[in-house]
Design an enzyme around this catalytic site. Structure first.
Site, PDB file in Angstrom:
ATOM      1  N   SER A   1       0.869  -1.179   0.000  1.00 18.99           N
ATOM      2  CA  SER A   1       0.000   0.000   0.000  1.00 18.99           C
ATOM      3  C   SER A   1       0.901   1.223   0.000  1.00 18.99           C
ATOM      4  CB  SER A   1      -0.870   0.022   1.257  1.00 18.99           C
ATOM      5  OG  SER A   1      -1.530   1.266   1.410  1.00 18.99           O
TER       6      SER A   1
ATOM      7  N   TYR B 227      -2.253   0.280  10.696  1.00 17.44           N
ATOM      8  CA  TYR B 227      -2.217  -0.207   9.312  1.00 17.44           C
ATOM      9  C   TYR B 227      -0.931   0.242   8.618  1.00 17.44           C
ATOM     10  CZ  TYR B 227      -3.537  -0.760   4.410  1.00 17.44           C
ATOM     11  OH  TYR B 227      -3.553  -1.106   3.078  1.00 17.44           O
TER      12      TYR B 227
END
Length: 284
Positions: A134, A147
């Protein structure tokens, strides 16, 4: 690599499902895995498709899937670690259980899959692994501290492993999507934004509204809504062609990487590899 067998995790939706269809369309054998394959109804039956249960936090399901894949197709030539999840919340709003669960899926899960497939790849002297990371693994994403840290971990792991395993014939890549319509950071979100004292909860709400607005803008960075098929196509290119270790995907991701001055990180990695990594010599 032209065609072969690819094992993909997290195929119940989003990037995973699109990647399954992309490889099938290109003539590959595909092992599509997910935690609940019995709920899967729209992956069309195909003699080159094996749908199997795999939970990256349960090692026995990883090995049973590898066994089923090799029984069916003979070898596993490529692995796509796509399984993972996000979740909005300030650091203090994430419990210890929340933190450990996210790292189990986003970090230790891909590690377990790679540990399981690497010995056979080394024996064959070839193989490809693509970790879907990501942009939150390349930059801090406020409101997503846990995250972001999990994705930073897998980005760093991928980079180190790419250097380690290239001399052994195994190519390892990161594909880092930007903002796409399939990207959701909503697991446990509604509960988490209310956690903590009044000041913390109020700021969490304001920050989430800001992040959501910017995320929508970034998803339309190119002037049209970002197409998640771009991610599946980039994964396919990593498996089948020569690509950099890090592959930011999407107009917004490419813009952010350029802003960080990392657009040519591969040149640095090539230099470091020449400096630190010896040429591999076959053991007689």
């Amino acid at each position: 690599m032209t065609t072969g067998t690819v094992l993909i995790t997290g195929c119940s939706s989003g990037f995973g499902k699109l990647t399954v269809r992309t490889f099938l369309d290109e003539g590959w054998n595909v092992v599509a895995t997910m935690r609940s394959p019995e709920k899967q109804s729209d992956l069309v039956s195909n003699e080159r498709l094996l749908v199997n249960r795999l939970d990256v936090t349960q090692s026995e399901t990883i090995q049973s899937t590898i066994n089923a894949a090799t029984d069916r197709f003979g070898t596993i030539d490529a692995v796509v670690n796509n399984a993972g999840y996000g979740g909005y919340g300030l650091f203090e709003q994430s419990s210890e259980a929340d933190i450990r669960a996210m790292f189990e899926t986003n970090v230790f899960g891909p590690m377990a899959v790679m540990r399981a497939v690497l010995p056979a790849m080394r024996e064959a002297g070839r193989g490809v692994i693509v970790n879907v990371t990501s942009m939150a693994g390349h930059m801090a994403l406020p409101g997503n501290a846990i995250y972001s840290s999990s994705k930073h971990a897998i980005v760093g792991l991928t980079e180190a492993m790419a250097l380690e395993y290239r001399p052994l014939g195994i190519r390892i890549f990161s594909v880092a999507p930007g903002a796409y319509p399939t990207t959701r950071f909503t697991e446990n979100t509604d509960k988490r934004v209310e956690e903590g004292d009044a000041e913390l909860a109020a700021f969490s709400h304001r920050l989430r509204a800001q992040i959501d607005a910017v995320g929508e803008q970034m998803a339309n960075q190119s002037g049209t809504t970002a197409d998640p098929q771009e991610v599946a196509d980039k994964i396919y290119r990593c498996v089948t062609t020569e690509m950099p270790v890090h592959n930011p995907t999407g107009a917004d991701a490419e813009m952010l990487i350029a802003m960080m001055g990392q657009a040519d990180r591969q040149t640095f990695l090539d230099q470091i590899s020449d400096m630190l990594v010896p040429q591999h010599q076959q053991v007689q």
